[in-house]
Design an enzyme around this catalytic site. Structure first.
Site, PDB file in Angstrom:
ATOM      1  N   ASN A  94       0.869  -1.171   0.000  1.00 21.76           N
ATOM      2  CA  ASN A  94       0.000   0.000   0.000  1.00 21.76           C
ATOM      3  C   ASN A  94       0.910   1.226   0.000  1.00 21.76           C
ATOM      4  OD1 ASN A  94      -1.792   2.041   0.469  1.00 21.76           O
ATOM      5  ND2 ASN A  94      -2.750   1.111   2.283  1.00 21.76           N
ATOM      6  N   ARG A 150      -2.660  -2.112  -3.365  1.00 20.41           N
ATOM      7  CA  ARG A 150      -3.871  -1.333  -3.137  1.00 20.41           C
ATOM      8  C   ARG A 150      -3.815  -0.112  -4.051  1.00 20.41           C
ATOM      9  NH1 ARG A 150      -5.189   3.116   1.174  1.00 20.41           N
ATOM     10  NH2 ARG A 150      -7.404   3.303   0.780  1.00 20.41           N
ATOM     11  N   HIS A 177     -13.137   2.533   0.273  1.00 17.22           N
ATOM     12  CA  HIS A 177     -13.199   1.479   1.289  1.00 17.22           C
ATOM     13  C   HIS A 177     -13.836   0.198   0.762  1.00 17.22           C
ATOM     14  CE1 HIS A 177     -13.318   4.603   4.807  1.00 17.22           C
ATOM     15  NE2 HIS A 177     -12.080   4.235   4.560  1.00 17.22           N
ATOM     16  N   ARG A 204     -11.747  14.900   8.056  1.00 19.49           N
ATOM     17  CA  ARG A 204     -12.579  15.358   6.936  1.00 19.49           C
ATOM     18  C   ARG A 204     -13.959  15.766   7.425  1.00 19.49           C
ATOM     19  NH1 ARG A 204     -11.300  10.118   4.163  1.00 19.49           N
ATOM     20  NH2 ARG A 204      -9.231  10.393   3.269  1.00 19.49           N
ATOM     21  N   GLU A 218      -8.137  -5.633   5.374  1.00 17.53           N
ATOM     22  CA  GLU A 218      -8.017  -5.256   3.965  1.00 17.53           C
ATOM     23  C   GLU A 218      -6.844  -5.976   3.294  1.00 17.53           C
ATOM     24  OE1 GLU A 218      -8.636  -1.024   5.339  1.00 17.53           O
ATOM     25  OE2 GLU A 218      -9.305  -0.831   3.282  1.00 17.53           O
TER      26      GLU A 218
END
Ligand code: ADP
Length: 398
Positions: free
Chosen positions: A8, A89, A178, A239, A382
């Protein structure tokens, strides 16, 4: 063993994990942070041992070399446990990538073509892919896209009500994010419930630093709360989530903020951080417990938005078999779980306070035995999902 290396690659970081995709066993994991700086930090974990080092790491090539060095010095021997596939990813796959895809030069060009949609992430993902393909030249590489699971969204869900031609030209629509986590968690929930996923209506709440909901019907994503970018939807660590777009015009005119400043403001200085000064839910909860009204107020905003979305998605799904909490906050915060579903007995949702209060890393049920909708906590993974999808893409059973 079905060994995969999962990579990643972020703009200033490289996360990796070497794991056995058939059993889920992790052989090693690591993180190189502050790539591009004189004092980059590397953390390499093997079992319970953790090795930390600092050195200048100027680019992703150097970060990869440091990762290989860590395997050499601290193990496991990456030649003895050589990966059969490298899974990457990738944040944005647009509408082009609907599943895991074996990487060749054309796929690299296609990921590059999507850079305007993810200007920070896709270039960083590509940098990792290029270096990894050079280092592991004889191993297949697979891209697993955060957006792929949501390519099943209907136009009704994913088109914004703006001029259609402008939207088409600039590829403006909801892509979500996601997706790897939502897919993994939905599949685990079906197994936990001993029911075929095709028969299930699930509402997955991935609430970590970033946060999104996903309504999953018959194993397909039918709605999700992140939009063209991960900024839309829930209140997150840094965020804002949803706001009236006119806030941007207002801040531009009144506060003199330019486009890049507004981007930073909403993506990095808003959410829990903007409201309280901390993006860590543990801090916010403990301050609220100590009577801090600012922290309590932030939690109220956070929970209100969650409840708003839960109601909306139950309406879209026409009810649900299970609601599932996952990621850092979802897996650990009994307060957020309890308050986001409080008073929904009329909908058939009953949380068992004792089950909810139990601390565990296991998959578990936190609803009462009589609750019509099951409420589950399922830890996400993940990396394992990327590893499995990578084997799937090369046609080898993990
Ligand atoms: P990311 O989106 O970066 O992968 P994570 O899924 O790791 O994030 O979630 C990080 C968030 O989880 C942080 O806000 C952290 O405070 C929160 N978290 C972790 N443990 C707890 C806990 N015990 N109680 C409440 N929040 C927690």
């Amino acid at each position: 063993m079905s060994i995969a290396l999962v990579v990643n690659s972020g703009s200033s970081s490289l996360k990796y994990q070497l794991l056995d995709a058939s059993t889920g066993q992790m052989l090693a994991s690591g993180l190189v942070e502050r790539i591009g700086e004189e004092r980059a930090v590397t953390t390499h974990r093997v079992g319970d041992e953790k090795f930390r080092s600092e050195q200048p790491i100027l680019d992703h090539g150097a970060a990869f070399a440091v990762m290989m060095g860590s395997f050499l010095t601290h193990g496991p021997d990456i030649n003895a446990h050589s990966p059969k596939v490298v899974g990457h990813r990738v944040v944005h796959g647009g509408r082009r990538f609907v599943g895991p895809t074996r990487i060749d030069d054309q796929v690299e060009r296609d990921i590059d073509d999507l850079v305007p949609l993810a200007p920070l992430h896709n270039p960083a993902n590509l940098a990792g892919i290029r270096v990894a393909r050079a280092v592991f030249a004889d191993v297949p590489h697979v891209a697993v896209f955060d957006t792929a699971f949501h390519t099943s969204l209907s136009d009704a869900s994913s088109l914004y009500a703006i001029d259609a031609e402008t939207a088409r030209k600039h590829r403006v629509r909801k892509y979500g994010a996601h997706g790897t986590s939502h897919k993994y968690v939905a599949a685990r929930a079906a197994e936990y419930l001993h029911r075929p996923i095709e028969d299930l209506k699930l509402l997955v709440l991935h609430i970590g630093n970033g946060a999104s909901l996903c309504a999953v019907e018959g194993g397909r994503s039918i709605e999700t709360s992140m939009g063209m970018t991960p900024l839309e939807g829930l209140v997150m660590g840094t965020r804002s989530g949803d706001l009236d777009p006119a806030v941007l015009f207002h801040l531009s005119r009144q506060a003199g903020l330019g486009i890049d400043e507004l981007d930073t403001f909403l993506n990095r200085r808003s959410g829990l951080l903007g409201l309280t000064g901390s993006n860590d839910m543990r801090d916010v909860e403990s301050r609220a417990e100590d009577g801090d009204q600012v922290a309590r107020g932030a939690l109220d905003i956070y929970i209100h938005r969650l409840r708003h979305y839960i109601g909306a998605y139950l309406a879209l799904l026409g009810g649900a078999d299970a609601i599932i909490f996952t990621a850092g906050v979802g897996e650990n915060s009994q307060l957020v779980r309890a308050e986001s579903l409080e008073g929904m007995e009329w909908l058939g949702i009953e949380i068992d306070p004792e089950r909810n209060a139990e601390r565990s890393d296991e998959e578990r049920r936190i609803s009462t035995d009589s609750s019509k909708i099951e409420v589950l906590v399922i830890p996400t993974n993940e990396e394992l999902e990327i590893a499995r999808q990578s084997f799937e893409a090369i046609g080898v059973e993990a």
